[in-house]
Scaffold this motif. Structure first.
Motif, mmCIF file in Angstrom:
data_model
loop_
_atom_site.group_PDB
_atom_site.id
_atom_site.type_symbol
_atom_site.label_atom_id
_atom_site.label_comp_id
_atom_site.label_asym_id
_atom_site.label_seq_id
_atom_site.Cartn_x
_atom_site.Cartn_y
_atom_site.Cartn_z
ATOM 1 N N VAL A 96 3.504 0.218 -14.915
ATOM 2 C CA VAL A 96 3.622 -1.374 -15.291
ATOM 3 C C VAL A 96 4.233 -1.759 -13.747
ATOM 4 C CG1 VAL A 96 5.114 -2.697 -16.669
ATOM 5 C CG2 VAL A 96 4.797 -0.574 -17.717
ATOM 6 N N LEU A 97 3.152 -2.719 -13.280
ATOM 7 C CA LEU A 97 2.745 -3.528 -12.710
ATOM 8 C C LEU A 97 3.261 -5.349 -12.324
ATOM 9 C CD1 LEU A 97 3.216 -4.049 -9.302
ATOM 10 C CD2 LEU A 97 0.187 -3.995 -9.334
ATOM 11 N N LEU A 98 4.222 -5.323 -11.973
ATOM 12 C CA LEU A 98 4.386 -7.058 -11.610
ATOM 13 C C LEU A 98 3.698 -7.810 -11.402
ATOM 14 C CD1 LEU A 98 5.565 -9.988 -12.928
ATOM 15 C CD2 LEU A 98 7.362 -9.360 -10.740
ATOM 16 N N SER A 99 3.150 -8.429 -11.028
ATOM 17 C CA SER A 99 2.093 -9.475 -10.129
ATOM 18 C C SER A 99 2.686 -10.584 -9.724
ATOM 19 C CB SER A 99 0.614 -8.814 -9.828
ATOM 20 O OG SER A 99 0.101 -9.415 -8.721
ATOM 21 N N LEU A 148 -4.696 -0.683 -5.856
ATOM 22 C CA LEU A 148 -4.506 0.853 -5.505
ATOM 23 C C LEU A 148 -4.220 0.869 -7.611
ATOM 24 C CD1 LEU A 148 -2.226 0.625 -2.178
ATOM 25 C CD2 LEU A 148 -4.794 1.911 -3.253
ATOM 26 N N VAL A 149 -3.068 0.682 -7.889
ATOM 27 C CA VAL A 149 -2.784 0.349 -9.061
ATOM 28 C C VAL A 149 -4.377 0.133 -10.271
ATOM 29 C CG1 VAL A 149 -1.596 -0.330 -10.850
ATOM 30 C CG2 VAL A 149 -0.266 -0.376 -9.005
ATOM 31 N N SER A 150 -4.785 -0.123 -10.535
ATOM 32 C CA SER A 150 -5.461 0.067 -11.311
ATOM 33 C C SER A 150 -7.178 1.019 -10.678
ATOM 34 C CB SER A 150 -6.661 -1.225 -11.258
ATOM 35 O OG SER A 150 -7.150 -1.866 -10.220
ATOM 36 N N GLU A 151 -6.966 0.982 -9.736
ATOM 37 C CA GLU A 151 -7.907 2.119 -9.421
ATOM 38 C C GLU A 151 -7.545 4.358 -9.702
ATOM 39 O OE1 GLU A 151 -9.927 0.740 -6.019
ATOM 40 O OE2 GLU A 151 -11.363 -0.353 -6.939
ATOM 41 N N GLY A 152 -6.339 4.022 -9.882
ATOM 42 C CA GLY A 152 -5.663 5.313 -9.959
ATOM 43 C C GLY A 152 -5.263 5.628 -10.934
ATOM 44 N N SER A 153 -4.656 7.140 -10.379
ATOM 45 C CA SER A 153 -5.014 8.054 -11.826
ATOM 46 C C SER A 153 -3.636 7.600 -12.871
ATOM 47 C CB SER A 153 -4.626 9.822 -11.695
ATOM 48 O OG SER A 153 -3.770 9.825 -10.821
ATOM 49 N N MET A 154 -3.726 7.171 -12.128
ATOM 50 C CA MET A 154 -1.793 6.779 -14.019
ATOM 51 C C MET A 154 -2.510 5.838 -15.155
ATOM 52 S SD MET A 154 2.268 6.510 -12.370
ATOM 53 C CE MET A 154 1.742 7.525 -11.998
ATOM 54 N N LYS A 166 -0.099 -8.204 -2.347
ATOM 55 C CA LYS A 166 -0.515 -7.953 -4.211
ATOM 56 C C LYS A 166 -1.989 -7.408 -4.270
ATOM 57 C CE LYS A 166 2.543 -8.691 -6.441
ATOM 58 N NZ LYS A 166 3.983 -7.303 -6.819
ATOM 59 N N LEU A 167 -2.646 -8.444 -3.571
ATOM 60 C CA LEU A 167 -3.402 -7.568 -5.298
ATOM 61 C C LEU A 167 -4.136 -6.302 -4.079
ATOM 62 C CD1 LEU A 167 -6.537 -11.174 -4.137
ATOM 63 C CD2 LEU A 167 -5.751 -10.032 -5.693
ATOM 64 N N GLU A 168 -4.071 -5.778 -2.848
ATOM 65 C CA GLU A 168 -4.143 -4.500 -3.041
ATOM 66 C C GLU A 168 -3.639 -3.824 -3.410
ATOM 67 O OE1 GLU A 168 -5.751 -1.267 -0.493
ATOM 68 O OE2 GLU A 168 -6.427 -3.616 -0.708
ATOM 69 N N GLN A 169 -2.539 -4.384 -4.031
ATOM 70 C CA GLN A 169 -1.177 -2.755 -4.887
ATOM 71 C C GLN A 169 -1.891 -3.649 -6.229
ATOM 72 O OE1 GLN A 169 2.733 -5.611 -5.966
ATOM 73 N NE2 GLN A 169 3.654 -3.563 -6.019
ATOM 74 N N GLU A 170 -2.108 -4.469 -6.783
ATOM 75 C CA GLU A 170 -2.998 -4.175 -7.422
ATOM 76 C C GLU A 170 -4.236 -3.404 -7.965
ATOM 77 O OE1 GLU A 170 -4.352 -8.039 -9.042
ATOM 78 O OE2 GLU A 170 -2.335 -9.370 -10.108
ATOM 79 N N THR A 230 0.727 -1.108 -0.332
ATOM 80 C CA THR A 230 -0.756 0.010 0.239
ATOM 81 C C THR A 230 0.669 1.504 -0.110
ATOM 82 O OG1 THR A 230 -1.764 -1.420 1.080
ATOM 83 C CG2 THR A 230 -1.821 1.101 0.990
ATOM 84 N N ALA A 231 1.686 1.426 0.756
ATOM 85 C CA ALA A 231 2.202 2.718 0.917
ATOM 86 C C ALA A 231 3.529 2.877 0.174
ATOM 87 C CB ALA A 231 4.026 2.595 2.352
#
Length: 245
Positions: A90-93, A114-120, A108-112, A71-72
């Motif tokens: 680009v995220l490796l999961s 955050l990235v998929s719901e982020g503005s980038m 890792k699911l939380e990381q996915e 998360t951080a």
């Protein structure tokens, strides 16, 4: 292209850095050993960066610790990327983790998310376990002369092949969830650990142990194998052993 590699000194990250530079890209390595703490808010500078490749990792099997770390790091990279106008994350999961949302995989699911719901704009690649995992788990699970390796089905993939795919994706632009990447054949983790130990001269006996509960079931039933439509690497585990040792 200027690429920032988060976790650029790790098992996959060092290959990403090497391959990206070999293709003519400028690379910023983001890791503690390079003086960058990705868990500390406001400390990441991505000025001039066009794409982030995130291959960060943390040594824990505790869900709360994994979630806190990922998360951080994701939030800090997203904030820094947005401030600098970075156009691609680009995220490796890991393959199959939505069917086994426990321990490290919960992070890792939380990381996915955050990235998929982020503005980038983003791309997420899920890969199966790396060839190196057999040795890591052999050493982590030692009890005296025994190495207790989980009963687990796996499709091990060369870390360098994963890295090459990540650089391809960074070059290609945002694509969302792309096909999983897996090794060329299915193996049992205990067999891999035995072959790794023989190749490296490690002593002791590998014992395959069934982990109880839903997580252990997911390891055994193929949940962590790549999904239909996955792409496959070419280097087998035994070929990797021969080249690496």
């Amino acid at each position: 292209m200027r690429i920032a590699v988060a976790g650029g000194t790790g098992v996959v990250g060092r290959h990403v850095v090497e391959l990206a530079r070999a293709r003519g890209h400028e690379v910023d390595v983001l890791s503690r050993s390079k003086g960058v703490d990705l868990t500390a808010a406001g400390t990441v500078d991505l000025t001039g960066v066009e794409a982030i490749v995130d291959v960060t990792s943390v040594s824990t099997t505790i869900a709360s610790k994994a979630k806190a770390f990922f998360t951080a790091t994701a939030r800090n990279l997203l904030a820094a990327g947005q401030a600098a106008g970075v156009g691609h994350y680009v995220l490796l999961s890991i393959a199959g983790i939505d069917g086994a949302p426990f321990g490290y995989y919960a992070g890792k699911l939380e990381q996915e998310r955050l990235v998929s719901e982020g503005s980038m704009p983003w791309t997420i690649l899920r890969a199966t376990q790396f060839h190196e995992f057999a040795g890591q788990i052999h050493q982590r699970m030692k009890v005296g002369p025994l190495s207790l390796v989980p009963a687990m089905r796996s499709q091990p993939i060369a870390a360098r092949e994963v890295a090459s795919r990540l650089v391809d994706l960074a070059e290609a632009g945002p694509a969302g969830r792309v096909p999983d990447l897996a090794g060329p054949q299915e193996e049992r983790m205990a067999d891999l650990s035995r072959r790794w130990a023989k190749a490296t001269g490690k002593k002791g006996i590998v014992v395959e142990a069934a982990i109880p509960g839903e997580f252990g079931q997911a390891m055994r039933d193929g949940t962590l194998l790549a999904r239909p439509g996955a792409e496959h690497g070419s280097q087998t585990f035994d070929q990797w052993l021969q080249s690496a040792h």
